[in-house]
Design a protein around this motif. Structure first.
Motif, PDB file in Angstrom:
ATOM      1  N   THR A   2      12.805  -3.248  -1.269  1.00 37.51           N
ATOM      2  CA  THR A   2      11.605  -2.617  -1.137  1.00 37.51           C
ATOM      3  C   THR A   2      10.627  -3.906  -0.971  1.00 37.51           C
ATOM      4  OG1 THR A   2      11.987  -0.851  -2.630  1.00 37.51           O
ATOM      5  CG2 THR A   2       9.623  -1.338  -2.395  1.00 37.51           C
ATOM      6  N   LEU A   3      10.748  -4.967  -1.621  1.00 39.50           N
ATOM      7  CA  LEU A   3       9.903  -5.969  -1.692  1.00 39.50           C
ATOM      8  C   LEU A   3      10.025  -6.937   0.197  1.00 39.50           C
ATOM      9  CD1 LEU A   3       8.081  -8.589  -2.375  1.00 39.50           C
ATOM     10  CD2 LEU A   3      10.200  -9.568  -3.184  1.00 39.50           C
ATOM     11  N   ILE A  27      -1.650  -1.907   3.214  1.00 37.84           N
ATOM     12  CA  ILE A  27      -0.946  -1.244   2.172  1.00 37.84           C
ATOM     13  C   ILE A  27       0.564  -1.906   1.977  1.00 37.84           C
ATOM     14  CG2 ILE A  27       0.200   0.914   1.756  1.00 37.84           C
ATOM     15  CD1 ILE A  27      -1.810   2.334   3.542  1.00 37.84           C
ATOM     16  N   ASN A  28       1.018  -2.180   2.728  1.00 37.02           N
ATOM     17  CA  ASN A  28       2.378  -3.062   2.438  1.00 37.02           C
ATOM     18  C   ASN A  28       2.121  -4.407   1.822  1.00 37.02           C
ATOM     19  OD1 ASN A  28       4.769  -1.557   3.560  1.00 37.02           O
ATOM     20  ND2 ASN A  28       3.268  -1.153   4.911  1.00 37.02           N
ATOM     21  N   GLY A  29       1.150  -4.927   2.171  1.00 33.96           N
ATOM     22  CA  GLY A  29       0.652  -6.377   1.268  1.00 33.96           C
ATOM     23  C   GLY A  29       0.390  -6.062  -0.135  1.00 33.96           C
ATOM     24  N   GLU A  35       5.567  -5.605  -5.976  1.00 33.92           N
ATOM     25  CA  GLU A  35       6.867  -5.902  -6.176  1.00 33.92           C
ATOM     26  C   GLU A  35       7.242  -7.446  -6.737  1.00 33.92           C
ATOM     27  OE1 GLU A  35       9.706  -3.979  -6.010  1.00 33.92           O
ATOM     28  OE2 GLU A  35       8.239  -2.393  -5.765  1.00 33.92           O
ATOM     29  N   ILE A  36       6.434  -8.461  -6.332  1.00 34.40           N
ATOM     30  CA  ILE A  36       6.599  -9.807  -6.770  1.00 34.40           C
ATOM     31  C   ILE A  36       6.208  -9.818  -8.380  1.00 34.40           C
ATOM     32  CG2 ILE A  36       5.529 -12.047  -6.725  1.00 34.40           C
ATOM     33  CD1 ILE A  36       5.253 -11.533  -3.717  1.00 34.40           C
ATOM     34  N   ILE A  37       5.086  -9.009  -8.807  1.00 34.24           N
ATOM     35  CA  ILE A  37       5.160  -8.852 -10.093  1.00 34.24           C
ATOM     36  C   ILE A  37       6.012  -8.232 -10.990  1.00 34.24           C
ATOM     37  CG2 ILE A  37       3.302  -7.870 -11.934  1.00 34.24           C
ATOM     38  CD1 ILE A  37       1.111  -8.050  -9.911  1.00 34.24           C
TER      39      ILE A  37
END
Length: 204
Positions: A2-3, A27-29, A35-37
């Motif tokens: 997903t990331l 939106i993807n940003g 996801e990084i969090i």
């Protein structure tokens, strides 16, 4: 996955890659940041063995994204850059949507939806459907194709959920069972019990 999908789709939506796709990039940003969090929280609290595995996957994702971004900047220009980044985003979007296939196989095999939550399946369907429609309206195959695939897989997950969601539930004990009443067992016929004076009497 997903990331990586969010990073590549955000890159694809930037104005110097594809025009009029800033909504895709925004939106993807945002999805990439979430996801990084999530990965960082997992690295903080996961066991040591899991930390090494997840950190390695995280580095692999960043390496693949950096490679795609650098190649698109240095080797391609104009429409060729859009096609290259679009294909990269499409491939990893399909892989992301296909990742629950092993869970769907498990649901069919065990006839239980324990490992396939309803709301996750629902939002896979809603996300895929909305982006599929967006891609069709914008005549962008790099948005429509992978999300059409996701819409189909989301539909399959929901169908499996409604087929098997009751089959994994434990059966409740029947109230008609005559051997249990108010949480106590009835004495069997012919057994002996003590009366108030301590003498044994036969229960009929």
């Amino acid at each position: 996955m997903t990331l990586l999908n969010c990073l590549l789709s955000a890159w694809y939506g930037l104005p110097f890659v594809s025009k009029n796709n800033i909504l895709v990039s925004t939106i993807n940003g945002t999805g990439s940041a979430i996801e990084i969090i999530y990965v960082l929280i997992f690295l903080l609290f996961a066991p040591k063995k899991e930390k090494a595995k997840i950190f390695g996957l995280f580095m692999l994702v960043l390496t693949v994204f950096a490679a795609v971004a650098l190649v698109s900047l240095l080797a391609f220009h104009g429409n060729a850059r859009k096609i290259f980044c679009g294909f990269a985003a499409t491939i990893f979007s399909i892989i992301m949507y296909a990742s629950p296939l092993s869970i769907m196989r498990m649901v069919i095999k065990t006839k239980s939806v324990e490992f396939m939550p309803f709301f996750l399946s629902l939002f896979v369907f809603l996300c895929g459907t909305s982006w599929f429609v967006f891609g069709l309206l914008g005549r962008d195959p790099f948005v429509a194709v992978p999300n059409g695939f996701g819409c189909g897989l989301g539909t399959m997950q929901l169908i499996l959920y409604f087929i098997y969601h009751k089959k994994g539930e434990p059966e409740k004990p029947s109230a008609a069972n005559g051997s249990v009443e108010m949480g106590q067992e009835k004495p069997l016929e012919g057994t002996k019990m003590a009366n108030g004076n301590g003498a044994l009497v036969e229960q009929v």
